[in-house]
Each structure stands twice: as structure tokens, then as C-alpha cells.
Design an enzyme around this catalytic site. Structure first.
Site, short mmCIF file in Angstrom:
data_model
loop_
_atom_site.label_atom_id
_atom_site.label_comp_id
_atom_site.label_asym_id
_atom_site.label_seq_id
_atom_site.Cartn_x
_atom_site.Cartn_y
_atom_site.Cartn_z
N GLY A 87 29.87 35.01 8.76
CA GLY A 87 31.24 34.69 9.16
C GLY A 87 31.71 35.63 10.25
O GLY A 87 31.16 36.71 10.44
N CYS B 75 24.39 38.37 6.08
CA CYS B 75 25.27 38.95 7.09
C CYS B 75 26.66 39.25 6.48
O CYS B 75 26.79 40.17 5.69
CB CYS B 75 25.37 38.02 8.30
SG CYS B 75 26.05 38.83 9.78
N TYR B 76 27.68 38.48 6.82
CA TYR B 76 29.00 38.69 6.21
C TYR B 76 28.90 38.62 4.70
O TYR B 76 29.58 39.37 3.98
CB TYR B 76 29.99 37.64 6.73
CG TYR B 76 31.40 37.79 6.20
CD1 TYR B 76 32.35 38.52 6.91
CD2 TYR B 76 31.79 37.19 5.00
CE1 TYR B 76 33.65 38.68 6.42
CE2 TYR B 76 33.08 37.33 4.51
CZ TYR B 76 34.01 38.07 5.22
OH TYR B 76 35.29 38.21 4.74
N HIS C 61 19.60 36.96 9.77
CA HIS C 61 19.79 35.53 9.49
C HIS C 61 18.44 34.84 9.28
O HIS C 61 17.73 34.53 10.24
CB HIS C 61 20.54 34.86 10.64
CG HIS C 61 21.98 35.24 10.71
ND1 HIS C 61 22.97 34.56 10.03
CD2 HIS C 61 22.60 36.25 11.37
CE1 HIS C 61 24.14 35.13 10.26
NE2 HIS C 61 23.95 36.15 11.07
N GLU D 202 18.04 31.83 8.27
CA GLU D 202 18.19 30.38 8.47
C GLU D 202 17.95 29.93 9.89
O GLU D 202 17.76 28.73 10.14
CB GLU D 202 19.58 29.92 8.01
CG GLU D 202 20.74 30.33 8.91
CD GLU D 202 21.31 31.70 8.60
OE1 GLU D 202 22.47 31.96 8.96
OE2 GLU D 202 20.59 32.52 7.99
N SER E 236 28.03 -2.21 13.00
CA SER E 236 28.51 -1.99 14.35
C SER E 236 27.50 -1.37 15.30
O SER E 236 27.69 -1.43 16.49
CB SER E 236 29.80 -1.17 14.29
OG SER E 236 29.74 -0.04 15.07
N GLY E 237 26.43 -0.78 14.81
CA GLY E 237 25.41 -0.22 15.68
C GLY E 237 25.10 1.22 15.37
O GLY E 237 25.84 2.10 15.75
N GLY E 238 23.99 1.49 14.69
CA GLY E 238 23.60 2.85 14.33
C GLY E 238 22.59 2.87 13.22
O GLY E 238 22.54 1.98 12.38
N VAL E 239 21.75 3.90 13.19
CA VAL E 239 20.69 4.03 12.21
C VAL E 239 21.27 4.18 10.80
O VAL E 239 20.77 3.59 9.84
CB VAL E 239 19.82 5.26 12.53
CG1 VAL E 239 18.79 5.50 11.44
CG2 VAL E 239 19.15 5.10 13.88
N ASP E 240 22.32 4.98 10.69
CA ASP E 240 22.81 5.39 9.39
C ASP E 240 23.18 4.21 8.50
O ASP E 240 22.81 4.13 7.34
CB ASP E 240 24.03 6.31 9.54
CG ASP E 240 23.79 7.37 10.59
OD1 ASP E 240 22.63 7.81 10.70
OD2 ASP E 240 24.74 7.73 11.30
N SER E 241 23.94 3.29 9.05
CA SER E 241 24.37 2.19 8.21
C SER E 241 23.33 1.09 8.08
O SER E 241 23.44 0.24 7.20
CB SER E 241 25.68 1.62 8.73
OG SER E 241 25.61 1.41 10.10
N LYS F 62 20.98 13.37 9.85
CA LYS F 62 20.37 12.19 10.45
C LYS F 62 18.90 12.04 10.07
O LYS F 62 18.44 10.94 9.74
CB LYS F 62 20.53 12.25 11.97
CG LYS F 62 19.85 11.12 12.74
CD LYS F 62 20.61 9.81 12.64
CE LYS F 62 21.90 9.90 13.41
NZ LYS F 62 22.62 8.60 13.41
#
Length: 550
Positions: free
Chosen positions: A97, A124-125, A208, A210, A262-267, A406
Site C-alpha cells: 500500500g 511490503c506494507y 513483492h 507477486e 452484445s459482443g465479447g468472450v465473457d458472455s 479474462k
């Protein structure tokens, strides 16, 4: 589980579901959130909680933990009491942080969570907070560390099992000056004498693990989770799919469900999942808002006109959307107008259908950027389906992808045997071309951008670059410049091209597209699209820029 036995789409179109989340940390009146991943997992799966103190790296910690096979989610440092009262968790990780633990009103948590039976790892923090709450001393560093550092391991410990590359990534202005009683020092650097400390199952590390710069950081995280916290890696997409289908059926009972196309991988993946769970009780609604890419509506109509096991409704609402957006230039207002209008249309259709549930699939990066619900981190922008929604709704919400990235959704799509050209399709924003036209939106500008976008996509596919690019987009700017065409002066729009490589949309690097491909795209756009006489290429990474321009 094979989705091909009951297909939803054939790869021509993609589907986008609009996610609803808490606004500014409060559940708006009328919201009924019916499905959260955290509810699904409960006691069935080990849970690692990342407590956020405003770090820009918190989502990376979650990603690394999930890659190791553990379920993890972020909570606000401000919400820990309420959260842990209802949740059983296996480990706590305290994020970094930007604040200083010794300053008044700096973010913190009750000291009792440092001394509980739950294993704790402070980064870290987070390490400095453990020190501060345990009676140690944290002060500003005599020399701040930002960048690579070599740690010297002073005492062997299971946290270092298999850890051979001692070059790590530091990013801190404060450091521990005196460790608390009963803590011991495990490692140090030239500038940081207390780089890794521990007391029983409480660990603090100043670097860090990560970030990619700490090459063996995942070893540290894995050792903490498996050898110190004693957790088994049981987080898989197969488990997720099974839990989701079971929970969706339980939540919806025999009620009807709608989702938005409507257009997209997710849905696309969401619709596949819903089709398995509720079948004919699902109605997919495609709203043509006039802001879609060239041929999108026809593609969706053709793809779904084949007798699938759910219903499809196609609604032309372009006139309504464009009328409400007329003269609007502020991107936040655009998103809010689009979000509200979508919901208005959905609710009218849901009433006709008799549906009680709206399924939505906005991903974690959208939520993180839209709402500062994780403590002191900042709102980047409101996604139309997150910060742009009405305060009162009649539909109950199903939102199982709210904390997924994603690439995790793509993995689910593969397990459901969806076509590769759908799974690998580039992200497309829910507000459509509205946020790729800077300034006010007109039918003429939509025509210009539609044609330019189509040419760009066609050329990168021809050149074999489409699958090498995470997202490609064209942005119509309000800037006009002088040009010469056929010995005549022109004064037309500048079009910006942007192509990036990313994993989850949280960070991105610009694509070094070959000049010959860029030249071909530019030449065709200027020659074939009336209204553009100059093409530029965006070479900014994220951060500092976002992927979309608005």
C-alpha cells in the site's frame, strides 16, 4: 462435461453479459445480488483472502495464488471484521500500500487477526503493519528501495524451500527499524536489515513475490500456502463449472432468466454455462444499440437462427440510444446513459417474458477499475455496467464471473468446448463504439469508425497477427488535420490505432506490429474511409494509460 452435445453458438458471434456490482461500497435500493463466487465456495473449498490496503498489486497476488491452484479473493481492509465474521478462510495475505503505518488514519486491521490461528503473510506494507501492530517500529528508510535487490538468507526456513534466485523486487519508502518481540529475522538486504521476518505462522516479507520481476516469487507464495498454512490446491475450472451450474439451478429454481448478447468472450461462456444450467428457461436478448461493429447484428442473427435450446430476442433500440447520447461528450456520462438505457430495455423485455433474473458477466478488472471497494485504491473509470446503472431495479442479479479474470473465462470456454475463434476473440467494450468516438456521437462518426475498424481487423487477420494480439481497437479522435488527396486539400479526422498484449487487462504492453502491416492498414483506411486523412499508432503501455481511450 461436453458442451458440444448441446451447442449454443457456432463461432460467428460472441456474447456480452452486463455485470452489476455494489456502487461505492453500498448495495443500491432494489439490487438483489443472487450469486457470488464467495457464496459458492463457502466451506467446500479452501479460501485465501488478500486484504487490500490500496496496493496496485493486490490483483496480481490473487492471480498468482489462483495460478497455484488455490481459490483467492480480495477484500477491503475496512471490511475485514464483517467479512471474517461470516467466512471461514485458510490464510490471510496482507497487501502492500502507498501509506505509512505510523501515520494517523493510515489503513489498518484489528490486531487480533495478526495473532489468531489463521496463518498470515504480510507483503511490503503488510509486513510493516504486522510489525506496527505487534509492538515493533517502522520508520522512513534512510535510502528507499525501488527496483531489484539481492536478499541474503540468514536462517533456513520452509518459506525458502526450492527458492534459489535471491534477486527480488523492492518498492518501499518505509522499512522495519525494530522487529517485535518473539519475531526472528530470516533474510536481509544491504539496505533492509529486516527483509523477511517470522513468528510461528506469521510471516512478513518486504519484497513483492507477486510481480514478474521476482522470478521465483510463486515459490514463496506456494510454500506459505502449502507448507505453512497446510492448504491443498483444489481450485480448478472444473470445480468452478460444477459449482456454478449447481448454484444457478438452486438460485433460480424454475424461474426464467435473461442475459444480454452484445459482443465479447465473457458472455459467450456465460451463455454456455446458463444453457447447461437452465436450458429453455433462458432467453438471450440482443439489443442493437447502434454502437456495434460492422455486421455484428447480422452475424448474431445468423449464428442463433439454428434451433438452440434457449430463446433469442433481437431488439433494435439504436434510435433510443443515439437520441439519449446526442451531444454528450463526457465519457462517464456516456457509460451511465448506456447502462441505464440497457437496463430499461431489459426490464421491459423481462416483464414480457416473465423473467425474474438477469445474468451478467463483467470481469474482475472492470470491477477493480470502476469501484474503489478495496480500501483506499482509486476509481479509474466507471464501466457502463458497473458504475452506470439505475439505483432501483426489479430484476434479481446472477453474477458468477464477477471475480474472474479474462484468461480464466477463456479456460472455462475451452472446457465447455466452445469454438476457438469465439474463445480467442478480442475484448470489446460493453458501451461499444461510444467510448471509441472521442467527443459527441453522430451517425456519421459511427459510419467512419465502423469502416475503419473493419479494415483494421481484416488486415491483422490477413497478416496472421490477430491471435498474437490481446486487443486491437480503432479510436476516432475529435482532432482534424490538413491533408492532400488528389491534389485537393482535406481537413478530416485523425484515427488512432491501438493494439496491446495482456493476460487479464490489468496491465498491457503495446504490440510492436510490423511497419508493413501498419502501413497497409493506414493506406487502406485513408483511401477507403471518407472522413479520415491521418492514422496514428498508440505506443503507450498500461499503466500509465488504460487500454481503451475512454
Amino acid at each position: 462435461m461436453k458442451f458440444k452435445e448441446n451447442p449454443v453458438l457456432d463461432g460467428v458471434c460472441a456474447v456480452k453479459l452486463y455485470d452489476l456490482v455494489k456502487l461505492e461500497g453500498q448495495t443500491p435500493k432494489g439490487f438483489s445480488v443472487e450469486l457470488r463466487i464467495s457464496e459458492i465456495k463457502g466451506e467446500k473449498m479452501n479460501k485465501v483472502v488478500v486484504v487490500d490496503f490500496g496496493s496496485q498489486y493486490s490483483q496480481l497476488i490473487v492471480r498468482k495464488i489462483r495460478e497455484l491452484g488455490f481459490y483467492s479473493e480480495i477484500i477491503s481492509c475496512n471490511d475485514i471484521e464483517e467479512y471474517l465474521a461470516d467466512e471461514k478462510i485458510s490464510a490471510l495475505i496482507l497487501s502492500g500500500g502507498p501509506e505509512s503505518v505510523y501515520e494517523e488514519n493510515s489503513p489498518s486491521i484489528p490486531a487480533k487477526y495478526i495473532n489468531s490461528d489463521i496463518p498470515v503473510l504480510g507483503i511490503c506494507y503488510g509486513m510493516q503493519l504486522i510489525t506496527h501492530l505487534s509492538g515493533g517500529v517502522v520508520k522512513p528508510s534512510g535510502k528507499r528501495e525501488f527496483g531489484y535487490a539481492d536478499i541474503k538468507i540468514k536462517k533456513n526456513d520452509i518459506i525458502f524451500d526450492g527458492f534459489s534466485d535471491t534477486t527480488v523486487w523492492m518498492s518501499h519508502g518505509d522499512s522495519v527499524d525494530k522487529i517485535p518481540d518473539d519475531f526472528e529475522v530470516l533474510a536481509s538486504t544491504d539496505e533492509c536489515p529486516f527483509c523477511v521476518i517470522k513468528k510461528q505462522n506469521i510471516y512478513g516479507i518486504q519484497f513483492h513475490p507477486e510481480v514478474a520481476h521476482t522470478k521465483e516469487g510463486k515459490i514463496i507464495l506456494s510454500n506459505f500456502l502449502t507448507k505453512i498454512a497446510g492448504i491443498k490446491p483444489d481450485w480448478t475450472m472444473d470445480n468452478y463449472i460444477e459449482h456454478e451450474i449447481e448454484e444457478i439451478r438452486e438460485k433460480t429454481h424454475n424461474k426464467k432468466v435473461i442475459c444480454a448478447i452484445s459482443g465479447g468472450v465473457d458472455s459467450t461462456v456465460m451463455t454456455a454455462l446458463l444453457a447447461h444450467a437452465v436450458g429453455e428457461r433462458l432467453t438471450a436478448i440482443y439489443i442493437d444499440n447502434g454502437l456495434m461493429r460492422k455486421g455484428e447484428t447480422d452475424g448474431i442473427r445468423k449464428a442463433f437462427n439454428q434451433g438452440y435450446n434457449f430463446n433469442l430476442e433481437i431488439i433494435d433500440a439504436s434510435e433510443v440510444f443515439l437520441r439519449k447520447l446526442a451531444g454528450v461528450t463526457d465519457p462517464e456520462k456516456k457509460r451511465k446513459i448506456i447502462g441505464n438505457t440497457f437496463i430499461e430495455v431489459f426490464e421491459k423485455e423481462a416483464e414480457k417474458i416473465g423473467a425474474e433474473f438477469l445474468a451478467q458477466g463483467t470481469l474482475y478488472p472492470d470491477v477493480i477499475e470502476s469501484i474503489s471497494y478495496k480500501g483506499p485504491s482509486h476509481v479509474i473509470k466507471s464501466h457502463h455496467n458497473v458504475g452506470g446503472l439505475p439505483e432501483k431495479m426489479n430484476l434479481k442479479i446472477i453474477e458468477p464471473f464477477r471475480t474472474l479474470f479474462k484468461d480464466e473465462v477463456r479456460e472455462i470456454g475451452k472446457k465447455l468446448n466452445l469454438p476457438s475463434d469465439v474463445i480467442n476473440r478480442h475484448p470489446f467494450p460493453g458501451p461499444g463504439l461510444a467510448v471509441r468516438i472521442l467527443g459527441d456521437i453522430t451517425e456519421e462518426k459511427l459510419r467512419i469508425l465502423n469502416e475503419a475498424d473493419y479494415i483494421m481487423t481484416e488486415e491483422i487477420k490477413k497478416a496472421g497477427w490477430y491471435d498474437k494480439i490481446w486487443q486491437a481497437l480503432a479510436v476516432l479522435t475529435p482532432v482534424k488535420t490538413v491533408g492532400v488527396m488528389g491534389d485537393q486539400r482535406t481537413y478530416e479526422h485523425v484515427l488512432a490505432l491501438r493494439m496491446v498484449d495482456s493476460v487479464d487487462g490489468m496491465t498491457a504492453d503495446f504490440i510492436k506490429l510490423p511497419y508493413e502491416v501498419l502501413g497497409k492498414i493506414s493506406s487502406r483506411i485513408v483511401s477507403e474511409v471518407k472522413g479520415i486523412n491521418r492514422v496514428v499508432y498508440d505506443i503507450t503501455s498500461k499503466p500509465p494509460a488504460t487500454i481503451e481511450w475512454e
